[in-house]
Enzyme design. Structure first.
Site: not given
Lengths: 908, 908
Positions: A27, A106, A108, A346, A467, A794, A861, A881
């Site tokens: 601020k 949280g 003041m 801000r 799953h 992989s 993967c 990759y």
């Protein structure tokens, strides 16, 4: 030179700058910067965070000389404003606000109107100042000071006010007559005195009290907790801003408001916000009165109508701030007698869609570079853009009405409503009649058709990579897992939650983005961007893309220019492959052949193969499966012509393909015309204590080679067919679960021999790579040996995580939620790659593999391929990759680009 | 200098030496060495293994110059013997024998009497030589040459002989008249000619034929198979020994025999062996006639009576050979006209008990050092000494009940019961289902795999040095040979004995220590050594120890002087702890508290705890368990005063303590007086897909801390009680399954707090170490972090192996046997620590742990702690101790000493 503890701002200049957030707080830095820019800011000064640190280290003491320095700044402020502390003729009133380097709920927060006292109030009114205004300011000061400085519960002040309103039949505080306000103020003072210390009547005492309260609040429990959760350093400290008051509550030509320089929900590039006429700032935030939108809706009044001059100024200021800060801003302002004052600026919080659009348009406007735009969009923003959603207001109403049943882990983002079904069969059966939500304790591969049919999936057990979670994400379906408060009673066909009982077929809604389970329906729809990208909207719509779609595309195109890591998708069907392609996948990193096995026309033959009495019977079943598999692969190769496709040979243990339970097995026996005892015996023989560590993957390939031979033949033949049809096929065959060198040697030989045979028969020349999944810890440890026989690795990080931690992902729901909540683990290692342990194995395997074979192709993967943190890790250790579910491809593309950018940043 | 391919020996000198085994083969080197020592050896020469290698590499060709070199040696041999090849006046006959660097069953072995031809036979007889002798030698040459060189089935020759015996009513071949032998020889020649090539009538052709057959046999299937199983290099090759014949079959003053310089079954220090009068060497091994023991049993005739001079000479030679070779020797000899000739010497195979006794006594005699004695005893030898024997009383009852079938020669000590199988194939096939006893008339190298699979071996023919006896001893298997009362009918798949008929698959028992064959199964009891060590025999017996016990103790005492690695035992009860102490354990490395939970008086309370509805009910159940656990620990601490005891907190998932199956659960509900549905629900809630990777170990400790707290309290209180009673308690508390730093931090804190509390209550000061098991791969990878909070690591290599390979021990039977058989894995990683993968994690964890905490105590407590190869690995990587099952402690002590010795060896 003595230390400087206080920085002044205002009057078109400032001691500090916008980049001094650490010293001045967000601020304070913002006010200093605005002041320097000549933006109208009420003058004031900032006590730095160094004072806070001193205060913490000296148990509430201040550095020598601070008091004198503050006095100097007060005098300066009096000079600048022409007002004086405690001067009834022209009193200086100030606000005292905390301002940490990072936004910190949280702590003041704010005390306004500081500087008033009973004596001054009386004198000021006596000099003819509007009594209502003065007394309103006075009672506000008493409330705020009493609450945040002296620790009197806020509700106690509210009670007094409420009683006064009742007594005077006033709808709002604004309607209280001055006498009533005076009485309220008196009662406030008594309230404060009864609580402990009386309200301090001298401005200086008030000021030091407020400053001390701000510094002390840095160390309160809530603030510490917030810092712990968000990883904010304890050493930062907060600054305190003391600023001359301007009043939005001094008449009808006054107002106070908040604004965003662009729409924070959609990203649209025009000022968006709300204001209250004749009010102080806290009223807007508190929601006591309903504010008015800055741009009036449907031609209604707005700021331009109420305050034409201030509206023009505000727009100019917003445009300047945006250009200056190079981002969308969230500002606070006050209009006092038609004059605009800015109180704060801000960076503004925004939704995912807004983040994408704002970043892209800021770049288009030349305010930031395309690379900056890519760096600014959070991967989660893209997830939001792609997720179907509930109408937030409707959901809030449902929660208010007590329809919230449970919370679960948000495993697949998006929202879904539909009839609740408790079995996969029923899901498949009813899906045609409308959306269904499949609710199970947990899901298994048998449920796949039902999961496909369902609009959303909800389980009471399992974690983020169970799953249900994996399959649902793969399908891009909303999914909640591990909703432990639900008791899914599949026998009684009911779900119990708290005291409620929901019967099958009742409507239910799940929000896979936030984790709520809600009774009853809520309307949803797929996001516009997704519909457009995968072509459901038609070509016309695509060409005529909305700003959301256009900016989404733009960000990803820029990301593609930056990233080094390639992005593939995990896809098992031609349909999935097409979606993956539409979302920018550069190949298939994992095509699981077992999912094909579960399709209705195949599973009988798979079971016949498992139950075969002899080689001939088994060969017959495999011969039936061969053309079906071949057709699947043809579809996939056709969908991804020119791109690599990695096909994994059969991985799960055979018992996964048999139905569960005596009854189902008996049914299967009848259907197949074999004795029930035989099926039961075979099923029992196949059952395993720990199937995850059992007879599966390449272990199956070595002990029952005919299955792999069939699959390799199907892949190769499909590749030949598509090659002849003109596609450019880049097939890669992946052997799962290798953990010993000989496994790789022998299976490579077997696969290569079959490939050669089929290529010979088909008379096609085609290179087909052969590699392996690294998913067993031992494979990583002996990666150098395995690499000698593999064209690619992989990393199957799902299983690698299971084995490295010793966690079964089907069972992890028993303790992982508690582990995460209590901080035993910092994050779910199935959702984010554990770079400390699992990642160590991955990186070691890369290094050892490449040492032996420098051109070894490396990818990942597991589910982690779509997680941004994990993608960054993959980039860092030099993988080629990542492969993730089709709907995560855009996220991975962005994450890969950001990893590359942050890598460049570090290299500087 | 041209290469030297042939080495002569004989006449008190030799070209080669005893240490040239690689070049000359074992037999050739032995002959050369004996010749140099002046021991009477028939002269001859050796074609080196290099010729074999050349032969293999050149598809049956020989190096240039070999033929001339051989001619030169033949002339030399003729000169030395005064005989000539093909000279009817004084013909030189030779034997041709293979001789590889390592003993190699399966290769072409021996052709005797080479040099004879029809012409020479006729002429020799014509010159007055005993026709029976000449014709016997002739028909033997034809048989051996026909069989091993020309590939005519041995049985065909036997058929001809059998017909001749029948025709002449002769009980043995010895009784056939010369004319009959001449006719047999003619028929043999026809048989050979019909099979293919006729028998070569010139000595040189015979010689080259035999040499080629030996070299070619190196590469036959059986030999290759043997080398694969025994890890013998393919490149070694075999030598060929050509040696002048001496005849044990030239009259009643001739004999042939084999001997061990000490008893190969018991180790007793006197010459032990058997011989046949008027026979050729093959007759002893073949078991056709039953030979006579060198030392007559019960005052019967022996070599001293039959051949006093040769007997004296043999004893002297044996003593010299033993001193020279510094080990017990296995020799072959022939007596020709009362003159002793040595034909072979080599290190003798021996049983485990013999190995122990021989090594200890050789050291006592000053022939070897105690360290050498320790190095020579194989760990498997100790296992044999400790192997159970039949309970004498039960065996007596079985004998009294008429179940004694036969007596045989106790060729391999130990007791075995199992299903009787009559073929090696069937043994291999059925062994997985339970122990099998392989019963054959005699065994041959082809049976090797079946012998490996069998629990014990029984033959009706052959002596202590027959194939069955030698191989079984090598494998450490109980073995009885020459049980002549048994009629093994392999075609009818029955064994007849007296009037009884036993069918294949019936149960049978063999006592390889005493020689009895008993129908049906028999219970076993601990061996004499074990009984003495663990004190079942009483103190008197221990003081008055038998040589077996005394030498066993001696070897282990010497081992203890050498080793660095400490040896602890895994013991869960005071009884186990006492056994462990008696066998030399230096502490308990793993005391599993869950085994205590299963005891009859406890399991109900364990189940009550699991099924508890609330904290109070759970606390009540734990309060009941506390004193019981405390008592156990008191017993264990008392049994091992002064030695460390590592107690592992509860490890398995809770569902392991519930009974399995709906019925059992219903029974439990009834017994506990709770609704069946509640028990069923709780059991279902606890069930896991992969319990191995589930909610267990420290995961349980963190989510249900009251269990660990109870256990820690029990341990600490027990330690206090025993300390007050005067014991020196060294308690160590081990947290299982740690995989994350926070797990260790929090549980260490919890354990330490409970320890402190109880010590305070008990007013005892006592250090209690707190450490962890490293059994999850991730724990090894982050060992540095964990070590910061742990006093010790104990590697749980069972689970570490499961997770590193991804093998469930309970399910691995599906593929591991096939993996081992086909060589995908070189050994079972659950039996022997996989140093390549799992060991890499262990060694990495040691290094990282010690880097952070140099005094970190390191041990291993998996099954591997008792496996010699694994013990060596543990020594090498610098562990402080291994912990194994109590009965493996002596093995581990020896293995640790051998690891230290071989480490010193390497450091040289």
């Amino acid at each position: 030179m003595a230390a400087k503890y206080i920085y002044a701002f205002g009057g078109g200049t400032a001691d500090g700058r916008g980049d001094q957030k650490e010293l001045l707080g967000g601020k304070g830095a913002g006010l200093a910067e605005m002041s320097r820019l000549g933006i109208p800011v009420p003058p004031g000064f900032t006590l730095t965070t160094e004072v806070c640190t001193w205060f913490q280290e000296h148990h509430g003491g201040y550095p020598a000389g601070l008091e004198q320095e503050l006095e100097r700044h007060l005098r300066q402020l009096e000079a600048l404003t022409g007002q004086r502390f405690g001067d009834a003729a022209n009193p200086l009133l100030v606000s005292v606000r905390s301002g940490a380097p990072m936004s910190m709920p949280g702590m003041m927060d704010t005390v306004l109107n500081l500087g008033l006292s009973q004596e001054l109030v009386d004198a000021w009114i006596a000099r003819g100042t509007d009594a209502r205004f003065v007394l309103d300011a006075w009672r506000r000061l008493l409330t705020m000071y009493g609450d945040v400085v002296l620790g009197v519960e806020h509700a106690r002040f509210e009670e007094v006010l409420a009683a006064a309103r009742a007594e005077h039949r006033a709808a709002s505080d604004n309607e209280l007559p001055p006498a009533a306000l005076a009485a309220v103020a008196d009662r406030f003072k008594r309230l404060i005195a009864e609580h402990g210390r009386p309200f301090p009547e001298t401005p200086r005492e008030q000021l030091w009290g407020a400053i001390g309260a701000v510094f002390a609040s840095w160390d309160n429990r809530r603030a510490r907790e917030y810092r712990r959760i968000n990883g904010i350093s304890e050493r930062l400290g907060t600054a305190v801003n003391v600023q001359a008051m301007v009043f939005g509550n001094r008449g009808a030509d006054c107002a106070t408001g908040v604004a965003f320089t662009r729409n924070p929900a959609t990203g649209e590039a025009r000022v968006y916000g709300e204001y209250l006429v004749n009010a102080q700032g806290e009223d807007v935030v508190a929601g006591i009165r309903t504010p008015r939108p800055i741009v009036g809706a449907d031609g209604g009044r707005g700021l331009a109508e109420d305050f034409p001059q201030a509206d023009r100024e505000l727009r100019e200021v917003c445009a300047r701030l945006e250009r200056h800060y190079r981002d969308m801003q969230d500002v606070e302002f006050t209009i006092q007698h038609d004059r605009l004052y800015m109180l704060q600026t801000r960076g503004g919080k925004r939704t995912g869609p807004a983040a994408v659009r704002i970043a892209a348009e800021l770049a288009d406007e030349g305010i930031i570079t395309p690379r900056e735009a890519v760096a600014r969009v959070k991967p989660q923003d893209l997830v939001q853009v792609l997720a179907p959603e509930f109408d937030v207001k409707e959901k809030a109403r449902a929660v208010a009405a007590g329809r919230l049943l449970a919370h679960g882990l948000p495993a697949g983002p998006g929202a879904a409503s539909g009839r609740m079904v408790l079995s996969a069969d029923r899901a498949a059966e009813l899906a045609a009649q409308g959306p269904v939500i499949l609710v199970r304790a947990e899901t298994s591969p048998e449920d796949i058709v039902g999961m496909h049919a369902a609009a959303g999936i909800l389980t009471s057990r399992g974690g983020m990579t169970s799953h249900a979670a994996v399959v649902a994400r793969g399908m891009g379906k909303p999914c909640l897992v591990g909703a432990g408060d639900l008791d899914v009673d599949e026998r009684a066909r009911v779900v119990r939650a708290g005291g409620r009982v929901l019967h099958e077929d009742e409507e239910i809604s799940i929000d896979g983005t936030t984790g709520e389970v809600i009774a009853g329906g809520l309307a949803t729809r797929p996001s516009e961007v997704l519909r457009t990208l995968i072509g459901d909207e038609g070509a016309g719509a695509a060409a005529n893309a909305s700003p959301a779609v256009a900016t989404f595309r733009k960000i990803l195109e820029w990301a593609d220019e930056v990233r080094r890591l390639r992005v593939r998708a995990n896809a098992d069907t031609p349909g999935d492959a097409r979606v993956a392609g539409a979302l920018g996948a550069e190949g298939i990193g994992l095509c699981r052949t077992e999912h094909m096995f579960f399709e209705e026309d195949r599973i009988p033959w798979v079971r016949r193969m498992i139950l075969a009495d002899d080689a001939a019977e088994r060969a017959e079943a495999l011969a039936k499966l061969l053309p079906m598999q071949e057709q699947d692969f043809e579809g996939i190769f056709a969908a991804l012509s020119g791109l690599p496709v990695t096909v994994r040979l059969l991985d799960p243990p055979l018992h996964e393909f048999l139905p569960h339970g005596d009854k189902a097995l008996a049914g299967l026996a009848k259907q197949m015309g074999v004795p029930a005892a035989k099926v039961a015996t075979r099923a029992a023989a196949l059952a395993e204590a720990n199937p995850m560590l059992g007879h599966r993957g390449c272990r199956l390939g070595l002990t029952a080679p005919e299955i792999y031979e069939m699959q390799v033949e199907a892949i190769t033949r499909a590749a030949c067919v598509r090659t002849r049809a003109g596609d450019h096929v880049e097939a890669e065959i992946m052997v799962p679960l290798v953990g010993a060198e000989q496994e790789m040697i022998r299976l490579r030989q077997m696969v290569a021999a079959t490939v050669e045979r089929v290529l010979g028969e088909e008379k096609v020349r085609l290179p087909i790579a052969i590699g392996t999944m690294i998913e067993v810890p031992r494979a990583a440890l002996i990666a150098d040996k395995i690499a000698a026989h593999a064209d690619f690795f992989s990393f199957g990080t799902n299983d690698l995580t299971q084995m490295t931690y010793g966690y079964s992902r089907d069972d992890v729901g028993r303790f992982l939620p508690q582990y995460l909540e209590s901080g035993v683990l910092p994050y779910d290692p199935f959702a984010r790659l554990d770079d400390e342990g699992v990642g160590q194995l991955v990186s070691l395997a890369c290094e050892r593999g490449r040492r032996v074979r420098p051109d070894l192709h490396l990818g990942i993967c597991g589910e982690h391929g779509g997680d941004p943190n994990s993608v960054e890790f993959c980039h860092m250790i030099g993988l080629d990759y990542v492969s993730c579910s089709p709907y995560r491809v855009p996220v991975a593309r962005l994450a890969a680009a950001q990893a590359a950018l942050s890598g460049e940043e570090k290299d500087k």
